[in-house]
Scaffold this active site. Structure first.
Site, PDB file in Angstrom:
ATOM      1  N   SER A  13       0.652  -1.287  -0.264  1.00 34.79           N
ATOM      2  CA  SER A  13       0.381   0.016  -0.092  1.00 34.79           C
ATOM      3  C   SER A  13       0.655   1.109   0.153  1.00 34.79           C
ATOM      4  O   SER A  13       1.976   1.326  -0.130  1.00 34.79           O
ATOM      5  CB  SER A  13      -1.135  -0.116   0.965  1.00 34.79           C
ATOM      6  OG  SER A  13      -0.187   0.007   2.148  1.00 34.79           O
TER       7      SER A  13
ATOM      8  N   ASP B 289       6.704  -5.726  11.659  1.00 34.91           N
ATOM      9  CA  ASP B 289       7.015  -5.482  10.482  1.00 34.91           C
ATOM     10  C   ASP B 289       8.861  -6.074   9.890  1.00 34.91           C
ATOM     11  O   ASP B 289       8.930  -6.592   9.457  1.00 34.91           O
ATOM     12  CB  ASP B 289       6.993  -4.407   9.074  1.00 34.91           C
ATOM     13  CG  ASP B 289       4.980  -4.495   9.274  1.00 34.91           C
ATOM     14  OD1 ASP B 289       4.714  -5.753   9.416  1.00 34.91           O
ATOM     15  OD2 ASP B 289       4.664  -3.162   8.800  1.00 34.91           O
TER      16      ASP B 289
ATOM     17  N   ASP C 231       9.075   7.543  15.621  1.00 28.64           N
ATOM     18  CA  ASP C 231       8.455   6.576  14.523  1.00 28.64           C
ATOM     19  C   ASP C 231       8.199   5.311  14.733  1.00 28.64           C
ATOM     20  O   ASP C 231       9.110   4.092  14.301  1.00 28.64           O
ATOM     21  CB  ASP C 231       8.076   6.907  13.253  1.00 28.64           C
ATOM     22  CG  ASP C 231       6.965   6.256  12.354  1.00 28.64           C
ATOM     23  OD1 ASP C 231       6.367   6.278  13.162  1.00 28.64           O
ATOM     24  OD2 ASP C 231       6.924   7.070  10.881  1.00 28.64           O
TER      25      ASP C 231
END
Length: 297
Positions: free
Chosen positions: A11, A243, A237
Site C-alpha cells: 500500500s 514488520d 516513529d
C-alpha cells in the site's frame, strides 16, 4: 541462504504527524505530511531485502499512480515483483496514519490487496515451494493465508504468520504455521482467549513469539520463559517496527540461526527502525544489525 517469499499487502501510507490526536468532531493543526510506501507485506519484504536476503513479493496493486509508486519502490529496494498482480477495477491499498503523542493510529483501506487470491498463489506456487521461509500477514483475504499455509505445510516450508490486523483464526491454520508473531492484544484476539498470557505461551512452545514493544519479545521454549530484549533508542516513529522484526527474523532463520538468536536479530532491527520516520525509512542493513546484536544474551 535461499529466498524469502512474502505473500501479502502492498500500500501507500499517507502519514500525518501532529502534537495531539483529534477526538471525534475535533480538528487539530498537524505538523507534517508524507506519502511513503507501506503495507505489512511490502514492509516485511523490504526489511528482509535490506537485511541482505533475496526476496519475492506476491501481491496486488491498482492501475494507478500509487501502484506505480509501490512497484518502483520494490525495484529500488531489490525486491522481486514478478508475482505482483496489476488490478484495474480496484485502487492500490492505502493506510491513513496519524502519529501523535508518541504512538500511531492507522486506518487501512485494502483496495487491490483484497485481490490477492488462490489464483495468484497458484501462479507463484513453485517460488513458494522453493522458499527458505514464507511470510504472511492478515491484510489479504484469510482464505488466501490458509491456502498458502497449507501449501507450505505440504512442502515443508517454514511459515511466519504475523497476525495483524488481528482476527479469530481457525485452529488448523495456527497448527500449520511455524511461528506466530503477535503482540498481546493480537495474541488474545487470534485465539479468542482472555486468559493469562503466560498460560497461552505455554500452550504454544516455540510457536508464539510475543512482541512486547520496547520490552522486546517473549516466548516459552518448552522449559522456561525466554525474554529477548529490545535496544534502548530514541523513538521517532513506531510505524513498521513489527514488520521490520518479522522481515529480519525470517532472514535470520533462513540463514540457519537458532530461534533465540534469530529473534535477537529481529529485535535489534525493530529497535533501530523506530529511530527514523516512515515504516521503511529506518529499516537497517544486516551490517548495522550485527553491530548491535552482541552475544545474544
Amino acid at each position: 541462504m535461499g529466498k524469502i517469499v512474502v505473500v501479502g499487502s502492498s500500500s501507500i501510507d499517507l502519514v500525518v504527524t501532529s502534537p495531539k490526536r483529534p477526538i471525534a468532531g475535533e480538528t487539530v493543526i498537524g505538523e507534517t505530511f508524507h506519502i511513503v510506501p507501506g503495507g505489512k507485506g511490502a514492509n516485511q519484504a523490504v526489511a528482509a531485502a535490506r537485511a541482505g536476503a533475496r526476496v519475492e513479493m506476491v501481491g496486488a496493486v491498482g492501475n494507478d499512480r500509487f501502484g506505480d509508486m509501490v512497484l518502483d519502490n520494490f525495484q529500488k529496494q531489490g525486491v522481486s515483483a514478478t508475482y505482483m498482480k496489476p488490478v484495474t477495477h480496484k485502487s492500490t491499498g492505502i493506510a491513513h496514519i496519524v502519529i501523535a503523542e508518541g504512538d500511531n493510529s492507522i486506518v487501512v483501506v485494502p483496495g487491490a490487496n483484497s485481490e490477492v487470491d488462490r489464483d495468484l498463489v497458484d501462479r507463484a506456487k513453485e517460488a513458494i515451494k522453493a522458499a527458505s521461509v514464507v511470510l504472511l500477514q492478515l491484510e489479504i483475504p484469510l482464505d488466501t493465508v490458509i491456502y498458502v499455509a497449507d501449501l507450505c505445510k505440504k512442502s515443508n516450508v517454514p511459515v511466519i504468520l504475523n497476525p495483524a490486523p488481528a482476527k479469530l483464526l481457525p485452529s488448523d491454520l495456527i497448527e500449520k504455521v511455524t511461528y506466530l508473531t503477535p503482540n498481546e492484544h493480537e495474541c488474545r484476539a487470534i485465539l479468542g482467549d482472555c486468559g493469562d498470557v503466560e498460560e497461552i505461551l505455554k500452550r504454544y512452545p516455540n510457536k508464539i513469539i510475543l512482541s512486547e514493544g520496547s520490552q522486546g519479545v517473549r516466548y516459552f521454549d518448552g522449559d522456561r520463559f525466554v525474554r529477548v530484549p529490545a535496544l534502548s533508542v530514541d523513538v521517532v516513529d513506531t510505524t513498521g517496527a513489527g514488520d521490520t522484526f518479522n522481515g529480519v527474523f525470517a532472514v535470520a532463520l533462513a540463514q540457519g540461526l537458532p530461534l533465540k538468536q534469530a529473534i535477537r536479530y529481529g529485535c535489534v532491527a525493530a529497535s533501530l527502525s523506530v529511530t527514523k520516520l516512515g515504516a521503511q525509512g529506518g529499516m537497517p542493513t544486516m551490517e548495522e544489525i550485527r553491530k548491535h546484536v552482541g552475544d545474544g544474551h
